[in-house]
Design an enzyme around this catalytic site. Structure first.
Site, short mmCIF file in Angstrom:
data_model
loop_
_atom_site.label_atom_id
_atom_site.label_comp_id
_atom_site.label_asym_id
_atom_site.label_seq_id
_atom_site.Cartn_x
_atom_site.Cartn_y
_atom_site.Cartn_z
N ARG A 137 -46.43 -5.47 50.01
CA ARG A 137 -45.76 -6.41 50.20
C ARG A 137 -44.73 -7.16 51.57
O ARG A 137 -43.69 -8.12 51.22
CB ARG A 137 -44.76 -4.93 50.35
CG ARG A 137 -42.75 -5.07 51.43
CD ARG A 137 -42.88 -3.34 51.34
NE ARG A 137 -41.43 -3.42 52.92
CZ ARG A 137 -40.36 -3.53 52.43
NH1 ARG A 137 -39.72 -3.71 51.24
NH2 ARG A 137 -38.88 -3.70 53.37
N TYR A 174 -41.78 -12.96 59.22
CA TYR A 174 -42.55 -13.57 57.44
C TYR A 174 -42.63 -15.56 58.01
O TYR A 174 -43.49 -16.34 58.01
CB TYR A 174 -41.97 -13.29 56.54
CG TYR A 174 -42.11 -12.46 55.94
CD1 TYR A 174 -43.40 -11.87 56.16
CD2 TYR A 174 -41.11 -11.32 56.21
CE1 TYR A 174 -43.67 -10.29 55.59
CE2 TYR A 174 -41.55 -10.13 56.46
CZ TYR A 174 -42.87 -9.30 55.60
OH TYR A 174 -42.95 -7.64 56.29
N HIS A 228 -34.47 -4.40 54.72
CA HIS A 228 -34.47 -4.66 55.62
C HIS A 228 -32.22 -4.69 56.74
O HIS A 228 -32.03 -5.54 56.12
CB HIS A 228 -34.94 -6.13 56.49
CG HIS A 228 -36.54 -6.24 56.29
ND1 HIS A 228 -36.70 -7.80 56.40
CD2 HIS A 228 -36.97 -5.09 56.41
CE1 HIS A 228 -38.20 -7.71 56.12
NE2 HIS A 228 -38.46 -5.92 55.99
N LYS A 284 -33.98 2.66 52.72
CA LYS A 284 -34.15 3.07 54.06
C LYS A 284 -32.85 3.65 54.51
O LYS A 284 -31.73 2.79 54.45
CB LYS A 284 -34.59 2.59 55.77
CG LYS A 284 -36.46 3.01 55.56
CD LYS A 284 -37.02 1.87 56.54
CE LYS A 284 -38.63 1.67 56.75
NZ LYS A 284 -38.70 1.31 57.71
N ARG A 317 -41.57 -0.99 48.68
CA ARG A 317 -42.27 -0.30 50.15
C ARG A 317 -43.37 1.05 48.91
O ARG A 317 -42.40 1.58 47.28
CB ARG A 317 -41.14 0.94 50.78
CG ARG A 317 -40.50 -0.17 51.91
CD ARG A 317 -39.41 0.86 52.66
NE ARG A 317 -38.75 0.04 53.59
CZ ARG A 317 -37.51 -0.73 53.13
NH1 ARG A 317 -37.06 -0.25 52.77
NH2 ARG A 317 -37.13 -0.89 54.26
N HIS A 366 -49.57 -1.89 51.44
CA HIS A 366 -48.40 -2.63 52.36
C HIS A 366 -48.29 -3.57 52.66
O HIS A 366 -47.18 -4.66 52.51
CB HIS A 366 -48.32 -2.03 53.54
CG HIS A 366 -46.94 -1.58 54.26
ND1 HIS A 366 -46.24 -1.61 53.38
CD2 HIS A 366 -46.32 -2.86 55.30
CE1 HIS A 366 -44.88 -2.18 54.58
NE2 HIS A 366 -45.18 -2.44 55.96
#
Length: 306
Positions: free
Chosen positions: A254, A286, A277, A183, A160, A251
């Site tokens: 990525r 995806y 994730h 995250k 990210r 972005h």
């Protein structure tokens, strides 16, 4: 219920809990804070009462729908409105837990329907060209090397923007892998291709500020931390110069990383781990991207594809 703390104090207390307990990204915290303050200003204006705990306890679903309707009328998208509602639910849950707020109004509000889309990846050649062109547009060699290095980290390692810009000098010298805290403080290991390592090390050699532990690896023109907006402007200029679509953003690199791995045969669990994730559902988008690309090729090449 007495009035209790005013809205500003309630928001400040909530933000402190987000920082120390939930460990959200600074960008998410800023967005949450802006949403809460907008909401409190709205209900204060709509009711003519101070936005304290007593007012929040008296709110009805109609009050909350009125806020969302006002935001949508101001041009807010369904996706952004859903994010604002999610932020307000988090705020109200905090107040219920720590302030004894008894309000079920938010629970009876349905989030706006968000149209499902798929990320728009770039072809491999375009992704690499975007990183190179962003560097070529810079006036100073070290800034050129910086922009190329950051964009290659996004495409070549799936970082990210916030993760790339959070790196400090302690990561040097780079090895074949790099540990990241993403995250929610989730730690993952990413693989660094030789081309990515070489780009970062070339930047480090040219940077006027020698890399050091605790100091940002990627610096702005005056030596402070590199702003993501500066990187986005650099990528935008490169995109225009190359004639790439508006979806060719940092972005998107990525997204391209994940899509190209999937097309190359990588399984979803591996991609999930590399992207950081929390759930496999986030990674499964995806598969739609890969199928969409296949359909594009089919329509372009098959005599009956159109």
């Amino acid at each position: 219920m007495s009035g209790g703390p005013d809205g500003a104090a309630l928001v400040a207390d909530w933000l402190a809990s987000l920082t120390h307990v939930r460990r959200l990204s600074p960008h998410t915290e800023r967005a949450y804070a802006a949403t809460a303050r907008r909401f409190l200003a709205h209900v204060e204006g709509a009711t003519g009462r101070p936005a304290d705990l007593a007012l929040l306890a008296d709110l009805t679903p109609a009050d909350l729908r009125g806020y969302l309707a006002a935001r949508r009328a101001g041009g807010l998208s369904a996706r952004s409105a859903a994010r604002e509602l999610s932020a307000l639910r988090t705020f109200f849950r905090h107040l219920a837990r720590h302030r004894g707020l008894d309000s079920t109004a938010l629970g009876r509000i349905e989030a706006p329907k968000v149209p499902k889309g798929v990320p728009r990846p770039l072809p491999p050649d375009d992704a690499i060209a975007l990183a190179a062109a962003a560097g070529e547009a810079a006036r100073l060699p070290w800034i050129a090397a910086r922009d190329t290095a950051v964009l290659l980290l996004l495409y070549g390692a799936g970082l990210r923007i916030s993760e790339a810009l959070a790196l400090d000098g302690s990561v040097l010298p780079l090895g074949e892998t790099l540990q990241l805290s993403g995250k929610g403080g989730k730690v993952r290991t990413v693989v660094l291709l030789p081309q990515v390592r070489e780009a970062v090390e070339a930047y480090a050699r040219l940077c006027p500020w020698p890399p050091s532990a605790g100091a940002p690896l990627f610096r702005g023109a005056r030596g402070g931390p590199l702003s993501p907006d500066v990187l986005r402007r650099s990528a935008r200029a490169a995109r225009v110069a190359l004639g790439l679509p508006e979806t060719a953003t940092p972005h998107a690199l990525r997204h391209s990383f994940a899509t190209h791995l999937l097309a190359g045969g990588a399984d979803l669990r591996t991609i999930q781990e590399l992207l950081g994730h929390a759930s496999l559902a986030s990674t499964q988008v995806y598969t739609a991207v890969d199928a969409a690309q296949l359909m594009d090729v089919y329509r372009a090449s098959h005599p009956r594809g159109g």
